[in-house]
Design a protein around this motif. Structure first.
Motif, PDB file in Angstrom:
ATOM      1  N   VAL A 104      31.099  48.575  37.159  1.00 31.20           N
ATOM      2  CA  VAL A 104      32.124  49.595  37.366  1.00 31.20           C
ATOM      3  C   VAL A 104      32.929  49.773  36.088  1.00 31.20           C
ATOM      4  O   VAL A 104      32.883  48.953  35.186  1.00 31.20           O
ATOM      5  N   PHE A 137      30.209  42.094  39.202  1.00 34.46           N
ATOM      6  CA  PHE A 137      30.556  43.391  39.795  1.00 34.46           C
ATOM      7  C   PHE A 137      31.192  44.301  38.753  1.00 34.46           C
ATOM      8  O   PHE A 137      30.902  45.489  38.681  1.00 34.46           O
ATOM      9  N   PHE A 138      32.044  43.678  37.915  1.00 34.40           N
ATOM     10  CA  PHE A 138      32.718  44.477  36.894  1.00 34.40           C
ATOM     11  C   PHE A 138      31.754  45.016  35.848  1.00 34.40           C
ATOM     12  O   PHE A 138      32.075  45.948  35.128  1.00 34.40           O
ATOM     13  N   ASP A 139      30.557  44.398  35.755  1.00 39.85           N
ATOM     14  CA  ASP A 139      29.580  44.953  34.833  1.00 39.85           C
ATOM     15  C   ASP A 139      29.135  46.333  35.299  1.00 39.85           C
ATOM     16  O   ASP A 139      28.614  47.121  34.531  1.00 39.85           O
ATOM     17  N   ILE A 166      33.238  39.738  47.474  1.00 38.61           N
ATOM     18  CA  ILE A 166      32.729  39.639  46.107  1.00 38.61           C
ATOM     19  C   ILE A 166      33.527  38.580  45.350  1.00 38.61           C
ATOM     20  O   ILE A 166      32.974  37.721  44.663  1.00 38.61           O
ATOM     21  N   ALA A 167      34.852  38.633  45.527  1.00 40.05           N
ATOM     22  CA  ALA A 167      35.709  37.683  44.819  1.00 40.05           C
ATOM     23  C   ALA A 167      35.411  36.254  45.260  1.00 40.05           C
ATOM     24  O   ALA A 167      35.323  35.337  44.438  1.00 40.05           O
ATOM     25  N   ALA A 224      35.519  43.751  48.664  1.00 45.07           N
ATOM     26  CA  ALA A 224      36.168  43.223  47.463  1.00 45.07           C
ATOM     27  C   ALA A 224      36.484  41.747  47.657  1.00 45.07           C
ATOM     28  O   ALA A 224      36.228  40.919  46.763  1.00 45.07           O
ATOM     29  N   GLY A 225      37.004  41.403  48.827  1.00 46.14           N
ATOM     30  CA  GLY A 225      37.313  40.002  49.104  1.00 46.14           C
ATOM     31  C   GLY A 225      36.068  39.136  49.047  1.00 46.14           C
ATOM     32  O   GLY A 225      36.074  38.048  48.469  1.00 46.14           O
ATOM     33  N   GLY A 271      32.182  34.645  43.937  1.00 48.75           N
ATOM     34  CA  GLY A 271      32.065  34.428  42.505  1.00 48.75           C
ATOM     35  C   GLY A 271      31.231  35.471  41.798  1.00 48.75           C
ATOM     36  O   GLY A 271      30.566  35.175  40.813  1.00 48.75           O
ATOM     37  N   GLN A 272      31.236  36.696  42.315  1.00 44.94           N
ATOM     38  CA  GLN A 272      30.439  37.722  41.653  1.00 44.94           C
ATOM     39  C   GLN A 272      31.314  38.818  41.072  1.00 44.94           C
ATOM     40  O   GLN A 272      30.831  39.910  40.753  1.00 44.94           O
ATOM     41  N   ALA A 273      32.603  38.508  40.972  1.00 46.87           N
ATOM     42  CA  ALA A 273      33.531  39.540  40.531  1.00 46.87           C
ATOM     43  C   ALA A 273      33.176  40.037  39.131  1.00 46.87           C
ATOM     44  O   ALA A 273      33.205  41.223  38.844  1.00 46.87           O
ATOM     45  N   ARG A 274      32.840  39.080  38.261  1.00 47.20           N
ATOM     46  CA  ARG A 274      32.563  39.474  36.884  1.00 47.20           C
ATOM     47  C   ARG A 274      31.284  40.303  36.814  1.00 47.20           C
ATOM     48  O   ARG A 274      31.217  41.312  36.103  1.00 47.20           O
ATOM     49  N   VAL A 320      39.337  48.731  36.898  1.00 46.07           N
ATOM     50  CA  VAL A 320      39.817  47.720  37.842  1.00 46.07           C
ATOM     51  C   VAL A 320      40.312  48.445  39.084  1.00 46.07           C
ATOM     52  O   VAL A 320      41.179  49.299  38.988  1.00 46.07           O
TER      53      VAL A 320
END
Lengths: 454, 424
Positions: free
Chosen positions: A49, A45-47, A36-37, A33-34, A40-43, A52
């Motif tokens: 899952v 990644f959220f696609d 990914i954050a 998670a760290g 800059g791929q957090a967004r 939150v």
């Protein structure tokens, strides 16, 4: 609680492995998670899952704390002597911690359920509670199936975090997880197998013990038969002893008296008459002895105290054999148990018989006195003694009786023959008042004759 | 493990947990997620001043509570920044949500439901908000966010050109016919070109004709609505004035165009920079409500910036107070009106005129008229791919506007295509 060493060891290994797996899973999730954050791929990644994720960085610590608490609770349950109520509370606490842990782990790992099942199965003894427990564990185990639970409770699975990595790394992490989980499963199976082996071993043990019990019973019966036979032999020996002790003694006296009569008959018929009268007395006494022996065999003692009995025996022997016998005795002042009195009587009787029969003594001294805790019996004669002394039946018999009382018997052939016996008497006059307090009211000056009767 | 060791471990764990919780409570820290730049790409620097003012007031009202925010996050980076915070479990307690992220975070369960807090709060009256602004924070039946600032579309006109042409200024309740007549009158082709309107889009026409293109959540579209078809036809006739030359922004700046549609924020930006400095603006501006279609009213579209509370916030009550301060406090909202990119989300009718007069004068707009426009405005859809939906529709409608394509057939095809896109 019966627990096999291997089983304990396997459970320990399983606990350790679970800790490793929990750390591995939660730390992988946290670190990923760290990363990914940071990358800059957090967004993006959220696609992939639906939810939150719940504080992935704090999860490892929380999971480990919950896990350790759970293991601690189970260790407390396992301790011996825990009251039932507390044990039940601890089991409930364990299950509560298990559910909390599974929620923290986002239901992504079921191994802990196996651990708890393996640890606690032993504590559900009745078949019914065991079934309920196993059913509950199965439900929890199924709940941790991500596909199933994510329908109800949206969450991010371990696999979804692996999207971040390239195929190699993702495969490595995934297979590490799978291998660890497989080992955990394997350990669980081993424990269950161990448990059932142990159960069947216990079962076999019960069967074996039963069989052994049956065998022992048979042995005891055989023993009883043998001991009956032994009793018969012993009784025969006792009969032999009695005959030797009483009739033998009397006949010795009579034969010695008749010898004397034969010597005297030419010189002094008067004395022969006298002697014969004595011999008649002795033979009557012998007859009485025989009767007494028969009585004794019937276990009915003659109505005499030991002191009187000894005095009478000395008197009779002296009269029968013409041997000068002196008696020095404390028997009037002490109390003896039946077996003790009997032993004293037999020692004196046997020694005197020996002195007259083998030692050809003309004088015998009998002394019975107390030496500290011992009762000392000494029979000394002025006979020829014997050079090569060997123990006859009578002496061996005496030794045996003395040994039974925890005493000792010594003989010496020097200036005649001496038999010296020390008997360990259960004194009751001074030290052991308490044992016989019921009799404390009796007149101490008049020795109670009950125990001294022969 | 012996009982004593187990008990010791338990104690240590409890102490540690207690300590952690205790530390958290000792000095509550609220985190605020803000970005610089407005939703309308208007650069302005006063925004942090607004935020700082609000925070200062908040900390004054709630001693022992600190509010923290990370400054310097640009709007284009904000979505990623917020996602990273969410992923690592450090989402701010109160944060602005971009339209494109709004639905995603709702479906992920990251946004707190505010209905309960709103009901429990006696101060906040829903009626004090512009309806479209307030509705922007709602998805389905649930309120997830409160509006902080908004921006409405307006029809701006070149006062100089209209005066030159001798055209009377239309009233605030003007219609498509008025609009079309003026455009037709001013349009001249060849030589000294002159155009009617720049950037009057079919979706604006649909809004002022009572038609909805897509629903808020982006699950349904209504291209076959006759009112929408009417709007498209109106646009087509408008675009075909003159020789059908598409009007550019430059045409408006050059003073050759009578009207242009713009939102207030864009308009405000142009008041400052760079156009004024460059002296390119050689005409007088004026603002009007959108012209009303036959089946609608003088309805504008309202874009609203909303802020939400983190679903897992440890300090929901405080977060609500902070959010309320940003959204509902007249002082804070008036500062927004004055200096920031958007305009207030609160109806200014009841305000002390001192709070907005300066701003209105500077804007050269009638504040109360603007307020009426916003009161009637409709909200824009709030889903991630709204932009793409419009792009698809625009592309398919080009042959309608500038070619011979049949309106009804195109819209029917468009309905199927967009619906398929939305469902995918």
């Amino acid at each position: 609680m019966y627990e096999k060493k291997t089983q304990r060891m396997l459970l320990k290994m399983m606990s350790g492995l679970n800790l490793v797996i929990i750390l591995f899973l939660s730390m992988t999730i946290g670190v990923t998670a760290g990363r990914i954050a940071e990358s800059g791929q957090a967004r993006a990644f959220f696609d992939q899952v639906d939810v939150v994720p719940n504080a992935p960085r704090a999860a490892p610590l929380l999971a480990v704390v919950l896990f350790l608490l759970m293991v601690g609770a189970m260790a407390l349950v396992r301790r011996e002597g825990v009251p039932l109520l507390r044990q039940r509370l601890l089991v409930a606490l364990t299950l509560f911690l298990l559910v909390a842990l599974m929620i923290v782990l986002r239901m992504s790992y079921a191994g802990v359920v196996l651990l708890v099942a393996a640890e606690l199965l032993v504590f559900f003894e009745s078949r019914q509670t065991q079934t309920i427990f196993i059913g509950g564990m199965t439900v929890l185990f199924l709940c941790s199936d991500y596909d199933l639970i994510s329908l109800q409770l949206p969450m991010v699975s371990f696999q979804e975090y692996l999207f971040y990595y390239n195929t190699n790394t993702a495969n490595l992490l995934l297979s590490t997880k799978n291998v660890l989980i497989s080992i955990n499963m394997l350990l669980f199976i081993m424990i269950i197998v161990q448990m059932s082996l142990q159960r069947s071993a216990e079962h076999e043990k019960v069967i074996r013990l039963n069989r052994e019990l049956g065998e022992a019973n048979q042995r005891i019966m055989a023993y009883a038969i043998e001991s009956e036979r032994n009793a018969l032999v012993q009784e025969r020996n006792r009969l032999a002893r009695e005959i030797h002790d009483s009739i033998g003694h009397t006949l010795t006296g009579i034969s010695a008296g008749l010898d004397a009569c034969m010597t005297l008959v030419d010189h002094s018929p008067e004395r022969v008459k006298q002697q014969l009268a004595v011999l008649a007395d002795v033979s009557r006494s012998g007859l009485r002895d025989v009767r007494r022996s028969v009585h004794a065999l019937e276990a009915e003692p003659e109505d005499l105290t030991i002191a009187e009995a000894v005095r009478k025996m000395v008197r009779d022997s002296q009269a029968a054999s013409g041997v000068q016998i002196t008696l020095e005795s404390v028997l009037d002042e002490i109390e003896l148990q039946m077996d003790e009195a009997d032993t004293v009587y037999r020692i004196v009787q046997e020694s005197m018989t020996n002195a007259i029969k083998h030692g050809h003594a003309t004088g015998i001294h009998v002394r019975i006195k107390r030496q500290g805790r011992w009762l000392a019996v000494l029979v000394h004669d002025n006979g020829i003694g014997c050079e090569a002394f060997h123990k006859g039946f009578g002496l061996r018999h005496m030794e045996k009786r003395v040994a039974l009382l925890g005493g000792s018997l010594r003989v010496k052939s020097l200036w005649g023959f001496t038999v010296r016996a020390r008997l360990n008497i259960r004194w009751r006059d001074e030290n052991d008042q308490g044992i016989d307090s019921g009799r404390s009211g009796a007149d101490p000056a008049e020795p109670a004759n009950r125990t001294e009767r022969m | 493990m012996s009982a004593r060791r187990a008990a010791l471990l338990l104690t240590v764990v409890c102490l540690a947990a207690g300590l952690l919780l205790g530390l958290e409570h000792e000095d509550a820290v609220l985190r605020l997620g803000v970005y610089v730049g407005s939703d309308w790409d208007a650069p302005y620097s006063d925004y942090y001043e607004v935020v700082d003012t609000a925070i200062a007031r908040f900390e004054e009202m709630h001693p022992g509570v600190r509010v923290e925010y990370v400054s310097g996050i640009r709007q284009e980076d904000y979505s990623e920044w917020l996602a990273a915070q969410a992923l690592t479990g450090s989402m701010p307690d109160v944060f602005f949500v971009l339209d494109a992220d709004f639905q995603r975070y709702i479906s992920m369960g990251a946004l707190a439901r505010l209905d309960g807090l709103l009901v429990a709060d006696r101060e906040v009256e829903q009626g004090k908000y512009y309806p479209a602004a307030f509705e922007a924070g709602r998805m389905g039946d649930v309120l997830y966010a409160l509006p902080v600032q908004c921006s409405t579309t307006l029809m701006f006109y070149n006062r100089s050109l209209l005066a030159r042409e001798g055209i009377a200024l239309p009233g605030p309740d003007w219609t498509w016919d008025d609009f079309y007549t003026i455009c037709k009158r001013v349009t001249r082709a060849g030589g000294s070109e002159q155009y009617g309107c720049y950037d009057y889009r079919w979706e604006y026409a649909a809004a002022s004709n009572g038609a909805l293109v897509v629903d808020k959540a982006g699950t349904e579209c209504y291209f076959e609505d006759p009112r929408l078809e009417e709007a498209v036809r109106f646009c087509r006739s408008l675009y075909r004035l003159g020789d059908g030359h598409p009007v550019s922004e430059q045409d408006f700046f050059d003073g050759r165009t009578a009207f242009r549609v713009m939102n207030v924020t864009g308009y405000r930006m142009m008041q400052y920079y760079p156009f004024r400095l460059l002296g390119q603006q050689n005409f007088e501006w004026g603002g009007l409500p959108m012209p009303a279609g036959p089946h609608g009213g003088n309805v504008s579209c309202l874009e609203t910036q909303v802020a939400a509370i983190r679903a897992r916030s440890m300090h929901k009550a405080l977060a609500w107070e902070l959010l309320k301060l940003l959204s509902y406090d007249q002082q804070v909202q008036s500062v927004l009106y004055e200096g920031a990119g958007g305009t207030t989300v609160l109806r200014i009718d009841e305000w002390d005129p001192a709070l907005y007069e300066d701003a209105a004068v500077e804007l050269r707009l009638d504040a109360l008229q603007l307020s009426r426009v916003m009161d009637q405005a409709v909200e824009l859809p709030k889903y991630e791919t709204y932009g793409q939906t419009l792009a698809i529709a625009n592309e398919r409608l080009q042959p309608v506007f500038y070619g011979d394509a049949d309106v009804s057939a195109t819209l029917m095809a468009l309905q199927r295509e967009v619906l398929a896109y939305l469902k995918s």
